[in-house]
Write a protein that holds these residues in place. Structure first.
Motif, PDB file in Angstrom:
ATOM      1  N   ARG A 150       0.842  -1.187   0.000  1.00 24.91           N
ATOM      2  CA  ARG A 150       0.000   0.000   0.000  1.00 24.91           C
ATOM      3  C   ARG A 150       0.877   1.236   0.000  1.00 24.91           C
ATOM      4  O   ARG A 150       1.935   1.249   0.623  1.00 24.91           O
ATOM      5  N   LEU A 151       0.429   2.293  -0.695  1.00 30.68           N
ATOM      6  CA  LEU A 151       1.131   3.575  -0.707  1.00 30.68           C
ATOM      7  C   LEU A 151       0.190   4.614  -0.122  1.00 30.68           C
ATOM      8  O   LEU A 151      -0.921   4.807  -0.623  1.00 30.68           O
ATOM      9  N   LEU A 152       0.612   5.274   0.927  1.00 30.15           N
ATOM     10  CA  LEU A 152      -0.185   6.312   1.575  1.00 30.15           C
ATOM     11  C   LEU A 152       0.602   7.616   1.497  1.00 30.15           C
ATOM     12  O   LEU A 152       1.741   7.681   1.954  1.00 30.15           O
ATOM     13  N   VAL A 153      -0.006   8.635   0.890  1.00 26.96           N
ATOM     14  CA  VAL A 153       0.601   9.958   0.813  1.00 26.96           C
ATOM     15  C   VAL A 153      -0.332  10.905   1.543  1.00 26.96           C
ATOM     16  O   VAL A 153      -1.525  10.965   1.233  1.00 26.96           O
ATOM     17  N   SER A 154       0.183  11.643   2.525  1.00 26.00           N
ATOM     18  CA  SER A 154      -0.640  12.540   3.328  1.00 26.00           C
ATOM     19  C   SER A 154      -0.082  13.952   3.279  1.00 26.00           C
ATOM     20  O   SER A 154       1.131  14.145   3.311  1.00 26.00           O
ATOM     21  N   ALA A 155      -0.986  14.931   3.207  1.00 22.08           N
ATOM     22  CA  ALA A 155      -0.610  16.338   3.265  1.00 22.08           C
ATOM     23  C   ALA A 155      -1.568  17.033   4.222  1.00 22.08           C
ATOM     24  O   ALA A 155      -2.673  16.539   4.478  1.00 22.08           O
ATOM     25  N   ARG A 156      -1.177  18.191   4.755  1.00 28.19           N
ATOM     26  CA  ARG A 156      -2.001  18.866   5.753  1.00 28.19           C
ATOM     27  C   ARG A 156      -3.256  19.506   5.187  1.00 28.19           C
ATOM     28  O   ARG A 156      -4.331  19.382   5.752  1.00 28.19           O
ATOM     29  N   THR A 157      -3.147  20.265   4.079  1.00 31.79           N
ATOM     30  CA  THR A 157      -4.311  21.024   3.613  1.00 31.79           C
ATOM     31  C   THR A 157      -4.802  20.649   2.224  1.00 31.79           C
ATOM     32  O   THR A 157      -5.993  20.707   1.967  1.00 31.79           O
ATOM     33  N   GLN A 158      -3.901  20.292   1.321  1.00 32.04           N
ATOM     34  CA  GLN A 158      -4.339  19.996  -0.037  1.00 32.04           C
ATOM     35  C   GLN A 158      -3.288  19.148  -0.747  1.00 32.04           C
ATOM     36  O   GLN A 158      -2.098  19.323  -0.543  1.00 32.04           O
ATOM     37  N   MET A 159      -3.764  18.240  -1.588  1.00 30.33           N
ATOM     38  CA  MET A 159      -2.871  17.413  -2.383  1.00 30.33           C
ATOM     39  C   MET A 159      -3.378  17.458  -3.823  1.00 30.33           C
ATOM     40  O   MET A 159      -4.572  17.305  -4.075  1.00 30.33           O
ATOM     41  N   VAL A 160      -2.468  17.695  -4.770  1.00 31.71           N
ATOM     42  CA  VAL A 160      -2.835  17.776  -6.180  1.00 31.71           C
ATOM     43  C   VAL A 160      -1.978  16.789  -6.963  1.00 31.71           C
ATOM     44  O   VAL A 160      -0.758  16.773  -6.830  1.00 31.71           O
ATOM     45  N   LEU A 161      -2.638  15.981  -7.766  1.00 30.63           N
ATOM     46  CA  LEU A 161      -1.972  15.087  -8.706  1.00 30.63           C
ATOM     47  C   LEU A 161      -2.256  15.674 -10.081  1.00 30.63           C
ATOM     48  O   LEU A 161      -3.413  15.791 -10.474  1.00 30.63           O
ATOM     49  N   ARG A 162      -1.219  16.102 -10.814  1.00 35.60           N
ATOM     50  CA  ARG A 162      -1.422  16.817 -12.065  1.00 35.60           C
ATOM     51  C   ARG A 162      -0.579  16.222 -13.183  1.00 35.60           C
ATOM     52  O   ARG A 162       0.572  15.852 -12.984  1.00 35.60           O
ATOM     53  N   CYS A 163      -1.182  16.177 -14.369  1.00 35.15           N
ATOM     54  CA  CYS A 163      -0.482  15.765 -15.586  1.00 35.15           C
ATOM     55  C   CYS A 163      -1.100  16.567 -16.725  1.00 35.15           C
ATOM     56  O   CYS A 163      -2.255  16.333 -17.098  1.00 35.15           O
ATOM     57  N   GLY A 164      -0.364  17.509 -17.279  1.00 35.93           N
ATOM     58  CA  GLY A 164      -0.881  18.348 -18.353  1.00 35.93           C
ATOM     59  C   GLY A 164      -2.114  19.107 -17.905  1.00 35.93           C
ATOM     60  O   GLY A 164      -2.098  19.812 -16.904  1.00 35.93           O
TER      61      GLY A 164
END
Length: 166
Positions: free
Chosen positions: A115-129
């Motif tokens: 499992r991969l868990l990515v945590s951020a405090r206020t906002q997380m953005v995954l962007r491609c183009g």
């Protein structure tokens, strides 16, 4: 003429050339004033630079927003002062953190092979183009793109307090 003769001729010609005059042979201290082109092009200023506008530079290190306003070490491609290369960021004598610049945000990543868990405090953005998925602290999930497809071999369920289509 053999390859070795050509190399020796070129080396002899280079040995007789005088170095370019000016301070561009040594490292120069400048300032990183911005990062343009979506974070890929540093803009720098330094004493004695050609013109008054910030110059586009290349960099041998990764630069980010916390580096803006910091002193940087510059060298110049082919001794041309119009072609700076950022070699590094000078450390502040006070160390980190600098009071006027907040520390870079911490992102937690946990990977155990299953499992991969990515945590951020206020906002997380995954962007491609032009496509992005944004997760906010308030629980919003924003999916944007020029074409969005949802496909399932089983049930594809939309559930919410209210569901709006168009």
């Amino acid at each position: 003429m053999s390859g070795r003769d050509l190399i020796e001729t070129q080396l002899a010609a280079n040995a007789t050339q005088e170095p370019v005059a000016g301070p561009w042979q040594a490292a120069v201290i400048g300032e990183l004033v911005a990062i343009a082109d979506e974070g890929s092009t540093p803009l720098v200023v330094f004493a004695g630079q050609p013109g008054t506008a910030a110059l586009r530079a290349r960099s041998v290190i990764d630069l980010h927003g916390a580096h803006i306003g910091r002193a940087v070490v510059l060298m110049f491609e082919r001794a041309d002062p119009a072609r700076p290369i950022v070699m590094g960021v000078l450390r502040d004598a006070r160390g980190w953190p600098r009071p006027e610049v907040p520390a870079p945000a911490q992102v937690e990543v946990d990977a155990d092979g299953e499992r991969l868990l990515v945590s951020a405090r206020t906002q997380m953005v995954l962007r491609c183009g032009k496509a992005s998925i944004t997760l906010t602290r308030a629980g919003k999930v924003l999916i944007q793109g020029s074409y969005v497809l949802s496909r399932s071999t089983g049930v594809n369920r939309l559930k919410g307090g209210a569901v709006q289509i168009n």
